[in-house]
Design an enzyme around this catalytic site. Structure first.
Site, PDB file in Angstrom:
ATOM      1  N   ASN A 195     -51.854  17.701   6.595  1.00 45.61           N
ATOM      2  CA  ASN A 195     -51.828  16.262   6.881  1.00 45.61           C
ATOM      3  C   ASN A 195     -52.878  15.819   7.908  1.00 45.61           C
ATOM      4  O   ASN A 195     -53.123  14.625   8.076  1.00 45.61           O
ATOM      5  CB  ASN A 195     -50.423  15.819   7.324  1.00 45.61           C
ATOM      6  CG  ASN A 195     -49.412  15.777   6.190  1.00 45.61           C
ATOM      7  OD1 ASN A 195     -48.218  16.004   6.397  1.00 45.61           O
ATOM      8  ND2 ASN A 195     -49.857  15.494   4.971  1.00 45.61           N
ATOM      9  N   ASP A 242     -41.003  12.672   1.357  1.00 46.76           N
ATOM     10  CA  ASP A 242     -42.273  12.122   0.870  1.00 46.76           C
ATOM     11  C   ASP A 242     -42.096  10.696   0.360  1.00 46.76           C
ATOM     12  O   ASP A 242     -41.014  10.313  -0.091  1.00 46.76           O
ATOM     13  CB  ASP A 242     -42.805  13.025  -0.252  1.00 46.76           C
ATOM     14  CG  ASP A 242     -44.279  12.770  -0.549  1.00 46.76           C
ATOM     15  OD1 ASP A 242     -44.978  12.177   0.301  1.00 46.76           O
ATOM     16  OD2 ASP A 242     -44.732  13.162  -1.645  1.00 46.76           O
TER      17      ASP A 242
END
Ligand code: IPE
Ligand code: IPE
Ligand code: MG
Length: 241
Positions: free
Chosen positions: A67, A19
């Site tokens: 996502n 991330d």
């Protein structure tokens, strides 16, 4: 699985939530995709570091089932990056004896990408070195739901006795059925959450949340986290000796 921190052994299976690509790019005044490209470039050296660090399984979170909520530009850019990444890296993975697998829900991915994923798995099926698993359109809840659907079908068709269902049953239907459970889950970028990653499998994993943004992650940072893991006492509910 078997490796315990207490005996100084390193983790056999490390899973990483990669991330922070977007923030890394933002800090440089660049578009988010610039960060994703930088992030993708970091993967190779982490994979290459695994044999020397005793890591036999590396599982990386590349794209979650959530996502898709991002802009069409970012999603399309990521899909194109995945296609190019697979085409570019596969020969090297074969050379380095890396076995590549994908987990996640494939039907929602485009046909070209799915074909490349199948090809990468087939090309590296004979490799016996590091097991690299890429989670692409992966969500832990989605995986459990899909597994449950297959399990229910087996019950409905008489192949599975519902009375025989226990803790060992569901894992056989998960995307990860051939993998051991992760010993250590690392998340970069300072967020202390797991964002739907390997929910069932990480029940007894150790966690490391670090502030480093994924494009700044390095083999040195990786080695440091593995050393810290070695000092931990994994009790699995029991009392340490
Ligand atoms: C992780 O980086 C990569 C993907 C989720 C595809 P992010 O894109 O989430 O980066 P941040 O969290 O916005 O910085
Ligand atoms: C998790 O990161 C998914 C990947 C790293 C692929 P996100 O950036 O999507 O997670 P949230 O939105 O911060 O929970
Ligand atoms: Mg993020």
């Amino acid at each position: 699985m078997a490796s315990t921190g207490a005996d100084g052994a390193g983790p056999r299976h490390v899973a990483i939530i990669m991330d922070g690509n977007g923030r890394w790019a933002q800090k440089r005044g660049r578009p988010r995709l610039f960060g994703h490209h930088a992030g993708a470039r970091r993967v190779r050296e982490i994979v290459e570091a695994c044999p020397g660090l005793g890591v036999k399984y590396l599982t990386i979170f590349a794209f979650s089932t959530e996502n898709w909520k991002r802009t069409q530009t970012e999603v399309a850019g990521l899909m194109s990056l995945f296609r190019r990444y697979i085409m570019k890296e596969m020969q090297d993975f074969v050379r380095e004896n890396v076995r590549v697998r994908f987990i996640g829900d494939r039907p929602r991915l485009d046909a070209k990408l799915r074909a490349l994923m199948d090809e990468a798995e087939a090309m590296t099926a004979h490799c016996t070195g590091t097991n690299l698993t890429i989670a692409l359109n992966y969500g832990g809840r989605d995986e459990v739901a899909r597994a449950t659907k297959r399990l229910a079908r087996d019950v409905a068709q008489g192949r599975l006795d519902p009375e025989a269902v226990d803790e060992e049953t569901l894992p056989r239907y998960l995307d990860t059925r051939v993998l051991p459970d992760p010993d250590l889950v690392i998340r970069t970028s300072g967020e202390a959450r797991i964002s739907n990653f390997l929910l069932w499998q990480s029940a007894y994993a150790e966690y490391e949340f670090i502030d480093t943004l994924w494009p700044d992650f390095s083999p040195e940072i990786f080695a440091g986290l593995l050393a810290q893991y070695g000092a931990r006492d994994r009790r699995f509910g029991a009392v340490s000796a």
